[in-house]
Scaffold this active site. Structure first.
Site, PDB file in Angstrom:
ATOM      1  N   HIS A   1       0.789  -1.241   0.000  1.00  0.00           N
ATOM      2  CA  HIS A   1       0.000   0.000   0.000  1.00  0.00           C
ATOM      3  C   HIS A   1       0.816   1.284   0.000  1.00  0.00           C
ATOM      4  CE1 HIS A   1       0.375   0.167   4.456  1.00  0.00           C
ATOM      5  NE2 HIS A   1       0.115   1.449   4.306  1.00  0.00           N
TER       6      HIS A   1
ATOM      7  N   GLU B   1       3.486   5.289  -3.379  1.00  0.00           N
ATOM      8  CA  GLU B   1       3.568   6.611  -2.778  1.00  0.00           C
ATOM      9  C   GLU B   1       4.991   6.955  -2.333  1.00  0.00           C
ATOM     10  OE1 GLU B   1       1.271   8.894  -2.245  1.00  0.00           O
ATOM     11  OE2 GLU B   1       2.025  10.131  -0.599  1.00  0.00           O
ATOM     12  N   ASP B   2       5.650   6.025  -1.679  1.00  0.00           N
ATOM     13  CA  ASP B   2       6.905   6.359  -0.999  1.00  0.00           C
ATOM     14  C   ASP B   2       8.180   5.805  -1.621  1.00  0.00           C
ATOM     15  OD1 ASP B   2       5.371   7.639   0.877  1.00  0.00           O
ATOM     16  OD2 ASP B   2       5.302   5.939   2.241  1.00  0.00           O
TER      17      ASP B   2
END
Ligand code: MN
Length: 752
Positions: free
Chosen positions: A97, A101-102
């Site tokens: 998840h 994003e990271d």
């Protein structure tokens, strides 16, 4: 039973590399074990791949606590499986998840290594991951909430995984800064716990609320925890005694069951104290008795009622507190039979009766029986119709996002009533819904044209509140149009947003005239109707938007003659008085007009500037030194200081994070603040004398007002008093409560 209120697991983190590897593998194996029954061979390979990719991607990252980052996705995956009851696809997404994003990983990578479906879920998770952006402005945050809801409508797994993510972040919030703790907690109470409630995730909802309370109201939280601990022995004894005869009789009747008493969540105890103005000792229902039956599907209903009958043979039920959510389940799927009976020693006791299947729904929400639970057959549920309705609202481009979120939130928590159409179809509406809400619920056009209704064959006005079981026939007229005052009594988000949309269109038409008038005036001054100039005017006239400005001009609420206060620089308007600086001293007196004059140093405000700043104390919670507070930058009135436990705090913190200023009280005993104290007692002879003695004789405080109302020997009073800090206030309350005849003393939230 769920492990509520546990202490943080990782207080101090110091493992070496070898131990760390073992720890990570151990967590992964635990995840595998919890999936065991449902996992197929191919799935196992995919899960392993997700784990390896995630470990590699987060290799160099650590959490604030010092742990390797990968422990977070692993924990989220376990929550998704163990506490929400989702399957392997969701576990894979939980592991991945935070990767897009990271880390370097892209959605294309995910799609290639896994499949389109998984990539889509990760995409949804990535889109809503930046909600916790303190710098974002209101519209962006509201937009983010909207996105959360949109993904919910799209694939509910996104929000369920997000919920697990939030739960794990809340469980490990200890290592974050105080500011982040407040912000994240408020956002949790503001949007995640209502959503958890709506989705039927009761366990998660109350844990989220308790955790949020732990950070926003640490003192009260600790006090209730302590209270529960101290009363545990007595409570256990009472519960055992209560249960004994029922248990015997259930066994005699051949039931296979579990029975136990469990304490209510800390936050719900606090809500009770707050709503009913009682102390911890006065909350009588600190626990509920739960009976969980093993019962085959065809006998569930009958068995639950049989158990009800056995209980009420021993204890007398309160007739108005029977809740039958078996015949008609709640909108979020909850099924159970609740009753409140008179137990020993004159205590009311709530008893909840459900079967194992119903219990699973109560704990894991409809997700437990979700059509996405991998492998389970598709099934149209109540949740589906809720999602369908949500999708409709969100796809309406005219819906104002911030408004919508507000109204939608109100919808999430309320109790439900059941209303019938003339043909006998049932509609579920929130408690308090009016005849007009019902009309809108059936169809937008029906609502907009509604002029009244017949409830159980009797004619009633639009604003008539409905009761469960009412049969309603809507009466319409083609001449009818929605009006502003409808918003005063409508309660459903759908109806409100439809009326607002209509009014906005209407306003837009009227505003056109105002815009023309302004253009003519500006032509005359030889400046264009440019964005800059419009903004200048919006600012000067304190309007929210160009639309508001034009509308005010059109209806004559705003005088264009005031444009003489502007000068023209080239093609730009500028307000003449713009450069005049605020006189700090003068405004200070205005701000504290009703308080003793004093220096402005009661409060230190941290921010880009460390000098003293103008501020006001919020009326809604009336903070005094010693209270845990935050500053909020308002649009018209400068900085306002609120208590972190203010009833408005969650909404402000969650929606306007960028306007929050950290604040702390300075030590200063010269200035006093207004605080309200409520008292209750009996036998008021001489009580006013005694109170004023404490105030002016013993503590030498300054009182602004004292009012006492007495009724048949019972009195209620309100004292408004100038106080230096919280310590002094506590001292004052203590002294008062020691007086003869006074039974209760409490700090009031506001002066109203
Ligand atoms: Mn995360």
């Amino acid at each position: 039973m769920p492990t509520q209120h546990t202490e943080p697991q990782v207080a101090q983190y110091n493992y070496n590399e070898e131990e760390e590897k073992k720890l990570i593998l151990r967590e992964y194996r635990a995840l595998l074990r919890s999936l065991k029954e449902s996992i197929k061979k191919g799935d196992k390979t995919l899960l392993r791949r997700a784990f390896e990719i995630s470990v590699e991607a987060h290799r160099d990252m650590r959490r604030k606590s010092g742990e390797p980052y990968i422990l977070h996705p692993l924990a989220v995956a376990r929550i998704v499986v163990e506490e929400i009851g989702l399957g392997v696809t969701s576990a894979i997404c939980a592991l991945l998840h935070d990767t897009v994003e990271d880390t370097e990983i892209t959605l294309e990578d995910i799609e290639r290594d896994f499949n389109v479906q998984i990539a889509k879920i990760i995409d949804g998770l990535t889109k809503i991951s930046n909600v916790v952006d303190i710098k974002a402005d209101t519209t962006i945050q509201a937009e983010n909430f909207r996105k959360i809801l949109l993904t919910l409508a799209d694939d509910p797994r996104v929000i369920l995984i997000k919920m697990a993510d939030r739960l794990h972040n809340m469980r490990t919030l200890d290592s974050m800064s105080r500011e982040k703790q407040l912000k994240i907690s408020s956002e949790t109470t503001y949007i995640y716990s209502p959503l958890a409630h709506r989705l039927g995730l009761y366990e998660i909802k109350s844990e989220l609320e308790d955790l949020a309370m732990k950070y926003t109201q640490p003192e009260m939280y600790a006090e209730i925890m302590q209270g529960l601990k101290e009363t545990k022995r007595e409570r256990t004894r009472y519960i055992n005694e209560f249960i004994r005869p029922i248990k015997e009789e259930l066994i005699n009747n051949g039931f296979d069951f579990e029975i136990y008493g469990r304490p209510k969540a800390i936050n719900s105890i606090w809500n009770k104290m707050r709503k009913k103005h009682v102390t911890f000792d006065e909350v009588y229902d600190l626990f509920a008795i739960r009976i969980i039956l093993k019962s085959p599907p065809e006998r569930e209903k009958e068995d639950c009622w049989k158990v009800y009958s056995i209980i009420t043979n021993f204890y007398r039920p309160s007739p108005d507190r029977l809740r039958d959510w078996i015949s008609v389940p709640k909108g979020n799927g909850y099924e159970a039979l609740h009753t409140t009976v008179m137990g020993n020693a004159g205590r009311w006791v709530e008893v909840q009766i459900r079967t194992e299947r119903m219990n699973e729904i109560a704990e894991k929400g409809l997700a437990a029986h979700w059509k996405y639970k991998d492998g389970a057959p598709a099934q149209e549920s109540k949740l589906d119709s809720f999602l369908h309705h949500l999708r409709d609202m969100l796809n309406n481009p005219d819906t104002d996002t911030i408004d919508f979120i507000q109204d939608f939130k109100l919808d999430l928590f309320t109790e439900e009533i059941y209303i019938y159409t003339p043909k006998g179809d049932m509609r579920v509406l929130p408690k308090g819904a009016t005849a007009l809400d019902f009309a809108f619920d059936i169809h937008t056009q029906l609502g907009r044209r509604c002029i009244g209704a017949k409830v159980n064959y009797k004619l009633v006005p639009l604003s008539h509140p409905l009761n469960s079981g009412d049969q309603v026939e809507v009466i319409t007229s083609s001449k009818q149009n929605p009006s502003e005052d409808w918003l005063g009594f409508l309660i459903t988000a759908k109806a409100k947003s439809s009326v607002k949309t209509y009014l906005k269109e209407d306003k837009r038409k009227i505003a056109e005239d105002g815009k023309d008038a302004l253009r003519r005036k500006l032509d005359h001054m030889k400046v264009p109707l440019s964005q800059h100039n419009v903004n200048e005017l919006i600012h000067y006239f304190k309007k929210q938007s160009p639309l508001d400005l034009y509308y005010a001009i059109a209806v004559g609420a705003l005088d264009l003659k005031e444009l003489k206060n502007f000068v023209v620089h080239g093609d730009k308007l500028q307000h003449i008085a713009k450069e005049v600086k605020l006189d700090i001293k003068q405004s200070q007196e205005e701000d504290h007009g009703k308080q003793k004059p004093g220096k402005a140093a009661e409060l230190i405000i941290f921010g880009e500037r460390s000098d003293r700043v103008l501020y006001k104390l919020a009326q809604c919670c009336q903070p005094i030194p010693g209270d845990d507070v935050f500053g909020f930058v308002t649009s018209g009135e400068g900085l306002k200081v609120h208590r972190t436990d203010c009833p408005n705090a969650a909404q402000l913190l969650a929606n306007y994070g960028h306007r929050i200023v950290k604040t702390k009280w300075a030590k200063n005993k010269e200035i006093s603040f207004l605080a309200g104290v409520g008292i209750t007692g009996h036998d008021d002879i001489g009580v006013i004398q005694k109170i004023t003695n404490v105030i002016s004789g013993e503590l030498k405080l300054n009182m602004r007002s004292l009012s006492i109302e007495s009724n048949d020997g019972i009195f209620e009073g309100k004292i408004m008093i100038y106080i230096h800090d919280r310590e002094e206030l506590n001292e004052f309350c203590n002294r008062l409560s020691q007086l003869d005849g006074i039974t209760k003393v409490e700090r009031l939230e506001s002066s109203e």
